[in-house]
Write a protein that holds these residues in place. Sequence first.
Motif, PDB file in Angstrom:
ATOM      1  N   PHE A  43       0.867  -1.183   0.000  1.00  0.00           N
ATOM      2  CA  PHE A  43       0.000   0.000   0.000  1.00  0.00           C
ATOM      3  C   PHE A  43       0.904   1.233   0.000  1.00  0.00           C
ATOM      4  O   PHE A  43       1.569   1.520   0.992  1.00  0.00           O
ATOM      5  CB  PHE A  43      -0.898  -0.028   1.239  1.00  0.00           C
ATOM      6  N   ARG A  44       0.938   1.900  -1.145  1.00  0.00           N
ATOM      7  CA  ARG A  44       1.782   3.094  -1.308  1.00  0.00           C
ATOM      8  C   ARG A  44       0.883   4.174  -1.883  1.00  0.00           C
ATOM      9  O   ARG A  44       0.690   4.250  -3.084  1.00  0.00           O
ATOM     10  CB  ARG A  44       2.950   2.783  -2.241  1.00  0.00           C
ATOM     11  N   ASP A  45       0.300   4.952  -0.998  1.00  0.00           N
ATOM     12  CA  ASP A  45      -0.670   5.973  -1.405  1.00  0.00           C
ATOM     13  C   ASP A  45      -0.122   7.330  -0.992  1.00  0.00           C
ATOM     14  O   ASP A  45      -0.049   7.633   0.196  1.00  0.00           O
ATOM     15  CB  ASP A  45      -2.020   5.694  -0.740  1.00  0.00           C
ATOM     16  N   GLY A 139      16.378  -0.599  -8.001  1.00  0.00           N
ATOM     17  CA  GLY A 139      16.031  -0.038  -9.290  1.00  0.00           C
ATOM     18  C   GLY A 139      16.169   1.470  -9.246  1.00  0.00           C
ATOM     19  O   GLY A 139      16.851   1.975  -8.351  1.00  0.00           O
ATOM     20  N   PRO A 140      15.545   2.184 -10.151  1.00  0.00           N
ATOM     21  CA  PRO A 140      14.724   1.638 -11.225  1.00  0.00           C
ATOM     22  C   PRO A 140      15.553   0.883 -12.268  1.00  0.00           C
ATOM     23  O   PRO A 140      16.572   1.367 -12.731  1.00  0.00           O
ATOM     24  CB  PRO A 140      14.056   2.873 -11.837  1.00  0.00           C
ATOM     25  N   VAL A 141      15.077  -0.312 -12.605  1.00  0.00           N
ATOM     26  CA  VAL A 141      15.767  -1.122 -13.605  1.00  0.00           C
ATOM     27  C   VAL A 141      15.604  -0.454 -14.978  1.00  0.00           C
ATOM     28  O   VAL A 141      16.551  -0.404 -15.766  1.00  0.00           O
ATOM     29  CB  VAL A 141      15.200  -2.556 -13.616  1.00  0.00           C
ATOM     30  N   PRO A 143      13.359   2.968 -17.152  1.00  0.00           N
ATOM     31  CA  PRO A 143      12.661   4.242 -16.890  1.00  0.00           C
ATOM     32  C   PRO A 143      11.221   3.992 -16.425  1.00  0.00           C
ATOM     33  O   PRO A 143      10.548   3.098 -16.943  1.00  0.00           O
ATOM     34  CB  PRO A 143      12.684   4.945 -18.255  1.00  0.00           C
ATOM     35  N   THR A 144      10.800   4.750 -15.447  1.00  0.00           N
ATOM     36  CA  THR A 144       9.450   4.568 -14.908  1.00  0.00           C
ATOM     37  C   THR A 144       8.651   5.864 -14.985  1.00  0.00           C
ATOM     38  O   THR A 144       9.200   6.943 -14.782  1.00  0.00           O
ATOM     39  CB  THR A 144       9.509   4.090 -13.441  1.00  0.00           C
ATOM     40  N   GLY A 145       7.379   5.730 -15.266  1.00  0.00           N
ATOM     41  CA  GLY A 145       6.494   6.885 -15.247  1.00  0.00           C
ATOM     42  C   GLY A 145       5.721   6.981 -13.943  1.00  0.00           C
ATOM     43  O   GLY A 145       4.894   7.872 -13.768  1.00  0.00           O
ATOM     44  N   SER A 146       6.022   6.081 -13.004  1.00  0.00           N
ATOM     45  CA  SER A 146       5.209   5.999 -11.779  1.00  0.00           C
ATOM     46  C   SER A 146       5.843   6.682 -10.576  1.00  0.00           C
ATOM     47  O   SER A 146       5.236   6.728  -9.509  1.00  0.00           O
ATOM     48  CB  SER A 146       4.943   4.534 -11.427  1.00  0.00           C
ATOM     49  N   LYS A 147       7.067   7.163 -10.710  1.00  0.00           N
ATOM     50  CA  LYS A 147       7.734   7.824  -9.569  1.00  0.00           C
ATOM     51  C   LYS A 147       8.520   9.016 -10.089  1.00  0.00           C
ATOM     52  O   LYS A 147       9.516   8.844 -10.807  1.00  0.00           O
ATOM     53  CB  LYS A 147       8.668   6.840  -8.855  1.00  0.00           C
ATOM     54  N   GLY A 172      13.435  -6.616  -8.025  1.00  0.00           N
ATOM     55  CA  GLY A 172      13.660  -5.542  -8.990  1.00  0.00           C
ATOM     56  C   GLY A 172      12.449  -4.632  -9.054  1.00  0.00           C
ATOM     57  O   GLY A 172      11.319  -5.066  -8.847  1.00  0.00           O
ATOM     58  N   ILE A 173      12.690  -3.359  -9.370  1.00  0.00           N
ATOM     59  CA  ILE A 173      11.588  -2.398  -9.475  1.00  0.00           C
ATOM     60  C   ILE A 173      11.887  -1.359 -10.546  1.00  0.00           C
ATOM     61  O   ILE A 173      13.049  -1.042 -10.797  1.00  0.00           O
ATOM     62  CB  ILE A 173      11.312  -1.705  -8.114  1.00  0.00           C
ATOM     63  N   GLY A 174      10.831  -0.856 -11.151  1.00  0.00           N
ATOM     64  CA  GLY A 174      10.963   0.289 -12.041  1.00  0.00           C
ATOM     65  C   GLY A 174      10.846  -0.050 -13.509  1.00  0.00           C
ATOM     66  O   GLY A 174      11.767  -0.629 -14.089  1.00  0.00           O
ATOM     67  N   GLY A 175       9.694   0.275 -14.094  1.00  0.00           N
ATOM     68  CA  GLY A 175       9.521   0.155 -15.535  1.00  0.00           C
ATOM     69  C   GLY A 175       9.498  -1.264 -16.065  1.00  0.00           C
ATOM     70  O   GLY A 175       9.658  -1.471 -17.268  1.00  0.00           O
ATOM     71  N   ILE A 176       9.307  -2.221 -15.194  1.00  0.00           N
ATOM     72  CA  ILE A 176       9.338  -3.628 -15.642  1.00  0.00           C
ATOM     73  C   ILE A 176       8.037  -3.943 -16.388  1.00  0.00           C
ATOM     74  O   ILE A 176       6.944  -3.642 -15.919  1.00  0.00           O
ATOM     75  CB  ILE A 176       9.550  -4.576 -14.443  1.00  0.00           C
ATOM     76  N   SER A 192       9.866  -9.476  -9.316  1.00  0.00           N
ATOM     77  CA  SER A 192       9.654  -8.116  -9.809  1.00  0.00           C
ATOM     78  C   SER A 192       8.564  -7.451  -8.984  1.00  0.00           C
ATOM     79  O   SER A 192       7.560  -8.082  -8.648  1.00  0.00           O
ATOM     80  CB  SER A 192       9.204  -8.149 -11.276  1.00  0.00           C
ATOM     81  N   SER A 193       8.783  -6.170  -8.672  1.00  0.00           N
ATOM     82  CA  SER A 193       7.722  -5.384  -8.035  1.00  0.00           C
ATOM     83  C   SER A 193       7.286  -4.323  -9.035  1.00  0.00           C
ATOM     84  O   SER A 193       8.123  -3.643  -9.630  1.00  0.00           O
ATOM     85  CB  SER A 193       8.188  -4.771  -6.721  1.00  0.00           C
ATOM     86  N   VAL A 194       5.981  -4.229  -9.222  1.00  0.00           N
ATOM     87  CA  VAL A 194       5.466  -3.404 -10.304  1.00  0.00           C
ATOM     88  C   VAL A 194       4.230  -2.617  -9.880  1.00  0.00           C
ATOM     89  O   VAL A 194       3.438  -3.081  -9.068  1.00  0.00           O
ATOM     90  CB  VAL A 194       5.092  -4.269 -11.533  1.00  0.00           C
ATOM     91  N   ILE A 195       4.111  -1.433 -10.469  1.00  0.00           N
ATOM     92  CA  ILE A 195       2.871  -0.678 -10.337  1.00  0.00           C
ATOM     93  C   ILE A 195       2.081  -0.815 -11.645  1.00  0.00           C
ATOM     94  O   ILE A 195       1.073  -1.502 -11.722  1.00  0.00           O
ATOM     95  CB  ILE A 195       3.138   0.818 -10.030  1.00  0.00           C
ATOM     96  N   SER A 196       2.577  -0.143 -12.706  1.00  0.00           N
ATOM     97  CA  SER A 196       1.751   0.021 -13.911  1.00  0.00           C
ATOM     98  C   SER A 196       1.526  -1.285 -14.672  1.00  0.00           C
ATOM     99  O   SER A 196       0.498  -1.437 -15.332  1.00  0.00           O
ATOM    100  CB  SER A 196       2.353   1.090 -14.820  1.00  0.00           C
ATOM    101  N   MET A 197       2.475  -2.231 -14.574  1.00  0.00           N
ATOM    102  CA  MET A 197       2.282  -3.472 -15.319  1.00  0.00           C
ATOM    103  C   MET A 197       0.980  -4.162 -14.901  1.00  0.00           C
ATOM    104  O   MET A 197       0.295  -4.760 -15.730  1.00  0.00           O
ATOM    105  CB  MET A 197       3.470  -4.417 -15.094  1.00  0.00           C
TER     106      MET A 197
HETATM  107  N1  TZP Z   1      10.418   3.014  -6.850  1.00  0.00           N
HETATM  108  C1  TZP Z   1      11.335   2.955  -7.799  1.00  0.00           C
HETATM  109  S1  TZP Z   1      10.652   2.894  -9.338  1.00  0.00           S
HETATM  110  C2  TZP Z   1       9.094   2.925  -8.701  1.00  0.00           C
HETATM  111  C3  TZP Z   1       9.151   2.987  -7.322  1.00  0.00           C
HETATM  112  C4  TZP Z   1       8.011   3.051  -6.405  1.00  0.00           C
HETATM  113  C5  TZP Z   1       7.860   2.907  -9.552  1.00  0.00           C
HETATM  114  C6  TZP Z   1       7.591   1.585 -10.176  1.00  0.00           C
HETATM  115  O1  TZP Z   1       6.422   1.648 -10.958  1.00  0.00           O
HETATM  116  P1  TZP Z   1       6.304   0.993 -12.402  1.00  0.00           P
HETATM  117  O2  TZP Z   1       4.987   1.508 -12.933  1.00  0.00           O
HETATM  118  O3  TZP Z   1       6.274  -0.483 -12.201  1.00  0.00           O
HETATM  119  O4  TZP Z   1       7.469   1.483 -13.204  1.00  0.00           O
END
Ligand code: TZP
Length: 214
Positions: A43-45, A139-141, A143-147, A172-176, A192-197
Amino acid sequence: MLSFNADMLKAYFICGTQDLKPEQDLVEVVQTALRAGITAYQFRDKGKGSTLTPETRVAVAKRLKDLCQLANVPFIVDDDVDLAKQVHADGIHVGQSDEGVEAVITELGDQAFIGLSCSNEAEITAANAIDGIAYYGSGPVFPTGSKADADPVIGLDGLQHLVALATRPVVGIGGITVDQLSAVIKTGAAGSSVISMIAGSDDIAGTVKAMLNA
Ligand code: TZP
Ligand code: MG
């Protein structure tokens, strides 16, 4: 409280209201992701895009914690010790610029497992010397649009280098994206840890399946 194991990092979903389109509902998205088989939820709000108030944030976090508990999936709070305590989170994730990780270990270490963001050699080396951290997020591994304030991109080579130095499991995190899941695992990362995927997927079940199969 669920105790930590590295398998929890395989399909690690992070999401807050700022990550969703106006027509999406956070509880529904997390419910769908849980049904699809995510292995952890964070939970990251935060930030300008959040639609929650301090009051509704606690209520939503409690609801999401309950859903995770029913699914036997760890509920991890980003960077908020008080909220983690209030909702009896299984874990807390902190960044390098948040309240120092040692203070978090002292305050919460007997109640929740702790994840730490480490994006370079110096951060990994320093973290290795601290007892009480369960895993690192690196990461970010890509480029990410979420941070907005993300650290410089480290690439797959950078991730592999950090995994080799780490004495703990690394996620791993970021743009995956789905296309990169197996390359991330080849670095030795535990997942992998992901938001937008996931949040932006039209087929959350298929996306999570790809993470589990990677
Ligand atoms: N920390 C490093 S990159 C990132 C965070 C919280 C965002 C990851 O989001 P996405 O959409 O998976 O690139
Ligand atoms: Mg943070």
